[in-house]
Design a protein around this motif. Sequence first.
Motif, short mmCIF file in Angstrom:
data_model
loop_
_atom_site.label_atom_id
_atom_site.label_comp_id
_atom_site.label_asym_id
_atom_site.label_seq_id
_atom_site.Cartn_x
_atom_site.Cartn_y
_atom_site.Cartn_z
N ASP A 1 -36.24 25.07 32.47
CA ASP A 1 -35.80 26.29 31.77
C ASP A 1 -35.98 27.50 32.67
O ASP A 1 -35.11 28.38 32.75
CB ASP A 1 -36.60 26.48 30.48
CG ASP A 1 -36.25 25.46 29.41
OD1 ASP A 1 -35.23 24.77 29.56
OD2 ASP A 1 -37.00 25.38 28.42
N ALA B 1 -33.40 27.49 35.50
CA ALA B 1 -32.07 27.83 34.98
C ALA B 1 -31.96 29.31 34.68
O ALA B 1 -30.92 29.94 34.93
CB ALA B 1 -31.78 27.00 33.73
N GLU C 1 -33.71 31.71 36.19
CA GLU C 1 -33.65 32.40 37.49
C GLU C 1 -32.25 32.31 38.09
O GLU C 1 -31.76 33.27 38.69
CB GLU C 1 -34.69 31.79 38.44
CG GLU C 1 -36.13 32.06 38.02
CD GLU C 1 -37.13 31.28 38.86
OE1 GLU C 1 -38.34 31.57 38.76
OE2 GLU C 1 -36.71 30.36 39.61
N TRP C 2 -31.63 31.16 37.97
CA TRP C 2 -30.26 30.99 38.50
C TRP C 2 -29.29 31.94 37.79
O TRP C 2 -28.41 32.52 38.43
CB TRP C 2 -29.84 29.53 38.30
CG TRP C 2 -28.49 29.20 38.85
CD1 TRP C 2 -28.20 28.77 40.11
CD2 TRP C 2 -27.24 29.26 38.16
NE1 TRP C 2 -26.85 28.56 40.25
CE2 TRP C 2 -26.23 28.85 39.07
CE3 TRP C 2 -26.86 29.61 36.87
CZ2 TRP C 2 -24.89 28.79 38.72
CZ3 TRP C 2 -25.52 29.56 36.52
CH2 TRP C 2 -24.55 29.15 37.44
N LEU C 3 -29.45 32.08 36.46
CA LEU C 3 -28.58 33.00 35.72
C LEU C 3 -28.76 34.43 36.19
O LEU C 3 -27.80 35.20 36.27
CB LEU C 3 -28.88 32.91 34.22
CG LEU C 3 -28.14 31.84 33.42
CD1 LEU C 3 -28.58 31.86 31.97
CD2 LEU C 3 -26.64 32.04 33.52
N ARG D 1 -26.78 34.58 39.46
CA ARG D 1 -25.33 34.36 39.41
C ARG D 1 -24.62 35.13 38.30
O ARG D 1 -23.39 35.20 38.29
CB ARG D 1 -25.05 32.85 39.23
CG ARG D 1 -25.64 31.98 40.33
CD ARG D 1 -25.05 32.33 41.69
NE ARG D 1 -23.65 31.99 41.75
CZ ARG D 1 -23.19 30.83 42.20
NH1 ARG D 1 -24.02 29.89 42.63
NH2 ARG D 1 -21.89 30.60 42.24
N GLU E 1 -22.82 31.47 33.43
CA GLU E 1 -22.37 30.11 33.67
C GLU E 1 -20.87 30.00 33.42
O GLU E 1 -20.25 30.90 32.86
CB GLU E 1 -23.11 29.14 32.75
CG GLU E 1 -24.59 29.05 33.01
CD GLU E 1 -25.27 28.03 32.10
OE1 GLU E 1 -25.24 28.25 30.87
OE2 GLU E 1 -25.80 27.04 32.61
N THR F 1 -22.84 23.34 30.97
CA THR F 1 -23.77 24.46 30.94
C THR F 1 -25.16 23.93 30.60
O THR F 1 -25.31 22.92 29.91
CB THR F 1 -23.36 25.51 29.88
OG1 THR F 1 -23.24 24.87 28.61
CG2 THR F 1 -22.02 26.13 30.24
N TYR F 2 -26.17 24.61 31.09
CA TYR F 2 -27.53 24.10 30.94
C TYR F 2 -27.98 24.15 29.49
O TYR F 2 -27.88 25.18 28.82
CB TYR F 2 -28.50 24.89 31.81
CG TYR F 2 -29.94 24.43 31.62
CD1 TYR F 2 -30.38 23.24 32.19
CD2 TYR F 2 -30.82 25.16 30.84
CE1 TYR F 2 -31.68 22.80 32.01
CE2 TYR F 2 -32.12 24.73 30.65
CZ TYR F 2 -32.55 23.55 31.23
OH TYR F 2 -33.84 23.10 31.02
N ALA G 1 -35.59 23.78 42.24
CA ALA G 1 -34.16 23.52 42.03
C ALA G 1 -34.00 22.15 41.39
O ALA G 1 -34.91 21.31 41.43
CB ALA G 1 -33.39 23.58 43.35
N LEU H 1 -24.39 19.93 37.11
CA LEU H 1 -25.14 21.18 37.22
C LEU H 1 -25.87 21.27 38.55
O LEU H 1 -26.44 20.29 39.03
CB LEU H 1 -26.15 21.30 36.08
CG LEU H 1 -25.62 21.23 34.65
CD1 LEU H 1 -26.77 21.40 33.67
CD2 LEU H 1 -24.55 22.29 34.41
N ARG I 1 -28.75 23.99 39.87
CA ARG I 1 -29.53 25.17 39.50
C ARG I 1 -30.68 25.35 40.48
O ARG I 1 -31.38 24.39 40.82
CB ARG I 1 -30.09 25.03 38.08
CG ARG I 1 -29.01 24.90 37.00
CD ARG I 1 -28.22 26.20 36.87
NE ARG I 1 -27.23 26.14 35.80
CZ ARG I 1 -25.96 25.82 35.98
NH1 ARG I 1 -25.53 25.51 37.20
NH2 ARG I 1 -25.12 25.81 34.97
#
Length: 674
Positions: free
Chosen positions: A485, A488, A490-492, A495, A498, A505-506, A527, A542, A544
Amino acid sequence: MQHSPIEIEKALDLPQPPDAPPAQAQPADPAGLRKLIGKQALPLAVMLFFGWLLWEKVAHLDIHAVLATIAGIEPLQWGMAALATLGSFWAVGQYDRVLHAQLGTGISDRAARKSGIVAIGLAQFLGFGALTGTLIRWRMLPELTLWQAARLSAAVALSFLAGWAVVAAAALMFFQPELPWIKTLATGAILLAATMAILSIYPPRPLVRVPWPSLRTMATVIGLAAIDTICAGLALYALLPEHLHLPLGHTISAYLFSLGAGLIASTPGGLGPFEATLTSLLPDVPLEPLLGAVVAFRLVYYVIPASISALVILRGPRQSNLAQEPKLVKTDPKPFLSPQLEVQIFAAPRAEAGLLRTRDFSLLTASDGTGLGLAAPIGQSLVMLSDPLAARACPSATREALARAAARRYRMPAIYKCGARMAASARAAGWRALPTAEEAWLRPSEFSLDGSKYRQLRRILRKAEEAGIRTTEASHHHLPLDQMDRVAAEWLQLRGRERGFSMGTYDRDYISCQRVFLAWQGSNLVAFVSFHESRSEMTLDLMRFGPAAPDGTIQLLIAAAIESARAQGVPRLSLAAVPWQGEDSDPLIRRLRAKFLARSGAAGLRRFKAAFAPHWETLYLVAPSRIALAVSAMDVLRRVTAPPPKPTGNPMKAARFATHSTLRLSRLFPGRHR
């Protein structure tokens, strides 16, 4: 209102096992019935109020003159009114046919029309439409639950009111009757309809996932409302005494607004509001002849249809009402599929069939219930994703089933990201085909990091290894969901958002159904990547990573997945697709492609996947015409860039499902799950 598990499953149109007995109609919940009955108190009060308003006129009414008007109606007038009534009720039956198709109930067109005519024929006479319409449809269609019948009745009522508003407004604008304050309402109704049409074609991003009806559906409902209401107005006009010399347009306009007053009040037959509105809109017409024509109209349009409907209802259904047609079967909004679907998804030639677990797709089935592919009604299109679920399925049969299902829903069929075989079959049938993507794939058994073509990949992998990154394949029983979580999220932040539709999507439940590879730096997860899995391939889904992940982390995870696939004998591993970047001669398609490439970051994605020296396979978008091709491309683009809202994850539920799913599939396909 509470529902049994069977009722909830049926309301969601969940697929049933082949050997399961047909679901039976559930008994009505007394609390739900009391709630429905309670809603009818307002219509009853409205009827009494309008009756009181009419009392001053009715108190001095010459009943003999009213009866003389009825007795003076000629046989030809009765016949013309009866023909107009038949035309109106033909359109009435089509409302239910259209709405059954939109809601995906699986009811045949014939049964839908019959139940709709019977329900409206009796409900408009009895009034209290929310209750009577629901119970009559439930009686005539025992395959539906009470909740489905109520939802259908509400959809029919709302769609008719919307269609009536447009027809009434158009009639007023065309006939220009001298009615106060009416033109303002008519202009507002037409502007509202135009706004709905624009939103259906091009909704703004926050509204992309609102289930707008297609433009063809809106036009069909408006057309049916026009036939229904104008025929009913003609029936009333045919019964008016000739000496009144009323203009046809003025009479129909007055009828349409009087009908609306009766519908909104929901009194039996609109009694009270209809007469009060009609007499106020036709103030120069003598009351006795007008009410005499209204009484005759109620006999032809209400009493006779209600009597016939009552006999049909007493007889009840005598055969199955289910359609033998291709249809969409909506799975659970969570990714927990039935055992039969799990087997079918695992046997599919493309592992991307695992996207059936998302909220976007339904299962397209043939007339015999066989699963054909993943499809979704979006915008003006019914889009099927990729190739058929069965490896040996006939492309033409699948395409024809999609076209029939799309026609029932008043949408244009399209197939997105299909292979060359399906594209060739579509071209042979006269469809248009457009290259849209290139899929990167490799054979794990042949993959090696040796050789000059992997020089760049080796260099980036060394960076990750020197940074202390180690990779593991996650156990389905113990996913580190809390840390995933965090990564994911942090990736959002990195970026922005999604993607959706053809890209996963996660979500905790969703990723618990996939093969997951984790990258650790010490005890810190930095990751992860996930793969769809079928019997014949794994497909990257996915990727991430957080800001702590060094360069090469994702590449190291994919290399670990390739090695795991080789060890388990997976014949094909797909790195998923990138947008096709070739030139197209069609200027409209060229503009759409440029718009998509600008949003997708395709150049960097292609370089990333090219480092693995994969094979490249061209994938296509196919549709029956150039217009359908362009429209479906816009629909897909909007849906890809508008992912579904995030559900609330439950780690215990996800872990329980992962264990159950893994054990079930491991018994069916030993050696492929850990």
